[in-house]
Design an enzyme around this catalytic site. Sequence first.
Site, PDB file in Angstrom:
ATOM      1  N   ASP A   1      -1.174   1.112  -8.978  1.00 21.57           N
ATOM      2  CA  ASP A   1      -2.474   0.578  -8.541  1.00 21.57           C
ATOM      3  C   ASP A   1      -3.339   1.801  -8.268  1.00 21.57           C
ATOM      4  OD1 ASP A   1      -4.666  -0.517  -7.260  1.00 21.57           O
ATOM      5  OD2 ASP A   1      -3.498  -1.907  -6.043  1.00 21.57           O
TER       6      ASP A   1
ATOM      7  N   HIS B   1       0.831  -1.205   0.000  1.00 24.40           N
ATOM      8  CA  HIS B   1       0.000   0.000   0.000  1.00 24.40           C
ATOM      9  C   HIS B   1       0.865   1.254   0.000  1.00 24.40           C
ATOM     10  CE1 HIS B   1      -3.648  -2.354   1.786  1.00 24.40           C
ATOM     11  NE2 HIS B   1      -3.482  -2.568   0.505  1.00 24.40           N
TER      12      HIS B   1
ATOM     13  N   ARG C   1       2.415  -6.686  -9.782  1.00 25.49           N
ATOM     14  CA  ARG C   1       1.007  -7.046  -9.578  1.00 25.49           C
ATOM     15  C   ARG C   1       0.254  -6.694 -10.849  1.00 25.49           C
ATOM     16  NH1 ARG C   1       0.363  -4.831  -5.123  1.00 25.49           N
ATOM     17  NH2 ARG C   1      -0.736  -2.882  -5.519  1.00 25.49           N
TER      18      ARG C   1
ATOM     19  N   GLU D   1      -3.794  -6.465 -12.087  1.00 18.95           N
ATOM     20  CA  GLU D   1      -5.146  -6.480 -11.524  1.00 18.95           C
ATOM     21  C   GLU D   1      -6.165  -5.996 -12.532  1.00 18.95           C
ATOM     22  OE1 GLU D   1      -7.456  -4.766  -7.562  1.00 18.95           O
ATOM     23  OE2 GLU D   1      -5.685  -3.714  -8.322  1.00 18.95           O
TER      24      GLU D   1
END
Length: 465
Positions: free
Chosen positions: A271, A254, A429, A431
């Site tokens: 993100d 985060h 990542r 997503e």
Amino acid sequence: MNSLIEDVSPIAVDVYRSRRERVLAQLRAQGGGLAVLSTAPEVMRNRDTDYPFRHDSYFYYLTGFSEPEATLVLNASARDGEPASILFCREKNVERETWEGFRYGPEAAAEAFGFDAAFAIGALDDHMPRLLADQPALFYALGTSAELDAKVRGWIDAVRAQSRSGVRAPTRAQHLLPIIDEMRMVKDAHEIAIMRRAASISAEAHRGAMHACRPGMREYELEAELLYTFRRHGAQAPAYGSIVATGANACVLHYPAGNATMRDGDLVLIDAACELDGYASDITRTFPASGRFTPAQRELYDIVLAAQSAAIDATRAGVSFDALHQAALEVLSQGLLDTGILDKAKFGGVENVIAERAYARFYMHRTGHWLGMDVHDAGEYREADGPRDEQGARPWRTLVAGNVLTIEPGLYVRAAEDVPERYWNTGIRIEDDALVTPGGCELLTREVPVAADEIEALMRESISH
């Protein structure tokens, strides 16, 4: 009529009215009662400046009403001719509107949003004892707000004070939110249309960030590109704090966009996504700051992409919510063994890696979460009942058509003596947002490239221009 009132379309009003009717039907099935639901409070940022107001998602789901200082009351015991849906909101106030902008006021709000009745919010405490009198139950967000709990006690005390007149207070208090959670888990056509648009805006923002990225830029510069695109296309805000992480920062799950400089050879993990008309999108992409993956980066990237593809293939109505996670775990675990990040001699095969949770050092989150009005949306992940496993956990929920969830495997490899150096400080990542269908799922966010070759091609194109 004021033009701002006309912005509320009849179709949307019917959607919110229908949702209220569904809640009322469930309350009646439980013997009737009164439900109370307030919007979020305004929060002071510093001195006399507030944070930008954002409505409570549950309240908005049933009302479509986005002003602060508002409460919805649903009376499932209302007799013929009595209002079953009542809004309490701010009164019209020309002086305050000069400073803060348009207010509907009770009369216009009732008409525009389809309530049976509406009153000034200042009259709530006067009305509630009357509305609660002789009700069998009170439904509200139990234990979520000390202020609300105190108000409820005050209202109940006011009803009990009338006991000598034969008035009875509710004998049962029940948590309202699980009823709405179940409704929110299956998206209707109105919601899906908004979420498709939110996903499209967010995808364009990611493409723009890839176009803009150059070694030497700082993380916050790419964040600015994202925020600009969100607002330029009408999104009201980011759906959550944007993560823009370069190099080792991508191993912090985060990590907020900071001032680190993107270097040639770094991967950049973004993100970030927008919120549109109360609904979130959620996209992560990882790409090379210079426009080309190194061989080691490409190796790990392709493992994560293969894990996501396996999870996508496993996502369809009728399967367990856990199925996509297990599908991704198998691919990631095999990849960790194949690259030597995990020792084959020690673990043997994928089964042992999963059984011993050896992967968790490099993949410490689950593969998806519900998505909707909140980025981590309402709804249980396990069934309410059923046979429990060895750890005492209930069965995982079964996916149904209309669920929306994220599919987001990753690998986060920090520098460590027992890890090949070529993989150090690599965080990846990928997503996407998936709408569950009877035979599979529809990916809402694939307007932004995901294959490594396509990402490199997009970035070469931006450099050539």
